[in-house]
Design an enzyme around this catalytic site. Structure first.
Site, PDB file in Angstrom:
ATOM      1  N   CYS A  95      -1.112 -28.791  17.942  1.00 49.78           N
ATOM      2  CA  CYS A  95      -2.059 -29.823  17.208  1.00 49.78           C
ATOM      3  C   CYS A  95      -1.144 -30.843  16.406  1.00 49.78           C
ATOM      4  O   CYS A  95      -1.323 -32.123  16.316  1.00 49.78           O
ATOM      5  CB  CYS A  95      -3.084 -29.055  16.176  1.00 49.78           C
ATOM      6  N   HIS A 148      -4.463 -26.703  10.878  1.00 49.63           N
ATOM      7  CA  HIS A 148      -4.886 -27.561  11.865  1.00 49.63           C
ATOM      8  C   HIS A 148      -5.114 -28.945  11.415  1.00 49.63           C
ATOM      9  O   HIS A 148      -5.643 -29.130  10.405  1.00 49.63           O
ATOM     10  CB  HIS A 148      -6.194 -26.809  12.610  1.00 49.63           C
ATOM     11  N   HIS A 163      -7.054 -33.304  19.352  1.00 49.25           N
ATOM     12  CA  HIS A 163      -6.394 -32.201  18.756  1.00 49.25           C
ATOM     13  C   HIS A 163      -5.913 -31.372  19.775  1.00 49.25           C
ATOM     14  O   HIS A 163      -6.432 -31.343  20.852  1.00 49.25           O
ATOM     15  CB  HIS A 163      -7.093 -31.512  17.453  1.00 49.25           C
TER      16      HIS A 163
END
Length: 191
Positions: A95, A148, A163
């Site tokens: 990510c 994340h 992502h």
């Protein structure tokens, strides 16, 4: 003859110049129908008659590409790439690698780790997010840190972001999905 050429060049340059770089780009075509442009050029004189200048219909063109457009377009080319921890190429991507490379390709250097990226730029409320902004998440982890990041690609109807996930690789998701909505921490603007 030289004066006629100069006159024609001067006329053409005035009909096709733009007043500034910020002016809207317009597609225009200048059509010159010159009948008897040179009727008599004896004694270095030229007579120009019946010159018609008309412009074809003007059509609007797309505005210049923005930095956010360039960054999101770059990121979208990796859609479908498999997940690879620490990856930053089309052979595998994580990510933060996706976000890092998308900004780097557009001359913006961010930290390589999502929790460090979350310290960059300005924190913004969700109602003000735009394409190119970053979303940060805390997914199930032991340290309860941001782990994340996603890049917003559109805010129309629902916030969508690109992502990299361990299961799906590089994908586009919606913030309204229960998992991502529950894990969401903050949005930040780098641009």
């Amino acid at each position: 003859m030289r004066s006629l050429c100069f006159l024609l060049l001067l006329t053409l340059s005035f009909t096709s110049c733009k007043s500034s770089k910020k002016a809207k780009q317009k597609d225009s075509q200048v059509v010159i129908n010159a009948k008897r442009a040179l009727k008599n050029y004896d004694n270095n004189t030229a007579i120009v008659e019946d010159i018609e200048v008309s412009k074809a219909p003007i059509s609007e063109t797309k505005p210049a590409i923005t930095k956010a457009d360039a960054i999101t377009s770059y990121a979208l080319q990796f859609e479908g790439v498999r997940y690879k921890w620490g990856g930053t190429t089309s052979n595998g991507m994580d990510c933060s690698g996706l976000v890092f490379e998308s900004f780097r390709a557009n001359d913006i250097i961010l930290p390589r780790i999502s929790r460090d990226m979350a310290k960059q730029g300005d924190k913004i409320p969700l109602r003000k997010v735009q394409e190119g902004d970053l979303l940060f998440f805390k997914t199930a982890n032991r340290r309860n840190n941001i782990n994340h990041v996603g890049l917003i690609i559109t805010t129309e109807n629902d916030i969508q972001f690109i992502h990299a996930t361990t299961r799906g690789g590089v994908i586009v998701s919606k913030l309204s999905e229960a998992y991502w909505n529950n894990a969401f921490v903050e949005a930040r603007r780098i641009l």
